[in-house]
Scaffold this active site. Sequence first.
Site, PDB file in Angstrom:
ATOM      1  N   TYR A   1       0.836  -1.209   0.000  1.00  0.00           N
ATOM      2  CA  TYR A   1       0.000   0.000   0.000  1.00  0.00           C
ATOM      3  C   TYR A   1       0.869   1.256   0.000  1.00  0.00           C
ATOM      4  O   TYR A   1       0.650   2.184  -0.786  1.00  0.00           O
ATOM      5  CB  TYR A   1      -0.912  -0.022   1.225  1.00  0.00           C
ATOM      6  CG  TYR A   1      -1.900   1.116   1.288  1.00  0.00           C
ATOM      7  CD1 TYR A   1      -2.957   1.200   0.390  1.00  0.00           C
ATOM      8  CD2 TYR A   1      -1.781   2.108   2.256  1.00  0.00           C
ATOM      9  CE1 TYR A   1      -3.870   2.241   0.438  1.00  0.00           C
ATOM     10  CE2 TYR A   1      -2.686   3.159   2.328  1.00  0.00           C
ATOM     11  CZ  TYR A   1      -3.730   3.220   1.417  1.00  0.00           C
ATOM     12  OH  TYR A   1      -4.626   4.260   1.475  1.00  0.00           O
TER      13      TYR A   1
ATOM     14  N   PHE B   1      -9.886   8.785   7.458  1.00  0.00           N
ATOM     15  CA  PHE B   1     -11.149   9.404   7.089  1.00  0.00           C
ATOM     16  C   PHE B   1     -12.322   8.468   7.348  1.00  0.00           C
ATOM     17  O   PHE B   1     -12.190   7.239   7.285  1.00  0.00           O
ATOM     18  CB  PHE B   1     -11.136   9.826   5.621  1.00  0.00           C
ATOM     19  CG  PHE B   1     -10.584  11.204   5.407  1.00  0.00           C
ATOM     20  CD1 PHE B   1     -11.417  12.258   5.049  1.00  0.00           C
ATOM     21  CD2 PHE B   1      -9.235  11.467   5.604  1.00  0.00           C
ATOM     22  CE1 PHE B   1     -10.915  13.535   4.875  1.00  0.00           C
ATOM     23  CE2 PHE B   1      -8.731  12.743   5.436  1.00  0.00           C
ATOM     24  CZ  PHE B   1      -9.574  13.783   5.071  1.00  0.00           C
TER      25      PHE B   1
END
Length: 260
Positions: A166, A199
């Site tokens: 990632y 988020f």
Amino acid sequence: MKLDNNVSAVITGGASGLGAATARMLAAKGVKVAIFDLQEEKGEALAQELGGVFCKVNVTDEASVDAGFAKAREAIGQERILVNCAGTGNAIKTASRSKEDGSIKHFPLDAFNWIIQINLVGTFRCIAKSAAGMMTLDPLPDGDRGAIVNTASVAAEDGQIGQAAYSASKGGVVGMTLPIARDLMSEGIRVNTILPGIFNTPLLQGAPQNVKDALSASVPFPKRLGNPEEYAALATLMIENGYFNGEDVRLDGAIRMAPR
């Protein structure tokens, strides 16, 4: 760039989360939006809500991306805006030892490549094809032909345990921002990247409250999860402000991720 109904936008990963918030914010300013996503039901519903168009697109497949741009341009015209929100992640250690029997295994390379193909190659594929389309447009009074906003992650700079793939994919998005901006500078196409922190997207909305509370507490200030609308506001600023170019901006409440 002045945002109104003379401007069209493509948002990848636009059916939910950061992409959906951005689609809504741009549409509220009059922009015609095309949503690229694999989530047909959500994408179609949002496109109908915004008066836009949904295109089922897999960013890892060139033919799928080509078909998406063709459909979007037929429906709403050549886009001047591209916002890349399509992406995913996994958590696998580079090499690890089993607690049960002591056996050793390594990160499967196909799993590593899968993340790179979606987050990095998929982003670049959409940038290249969108930029080529933007180059056919006449410049606006401010000189803009187009504006591109990419989504990386704070993991590009402080990835956690298990985030090798990632972090590599998102670090690649950060690393290519400036050279792409330079590639396109003579064409009046600007390129910027947002590095979101933690988020409140669909990935976390289903998490137990105690997990969300712990994540919120790890943010220096404000001590909460980021709202997708805050991402959308920064993306919109990057598009509207003609001097915003070649930048990678963290949006994270000053968090620096711990190893785990």
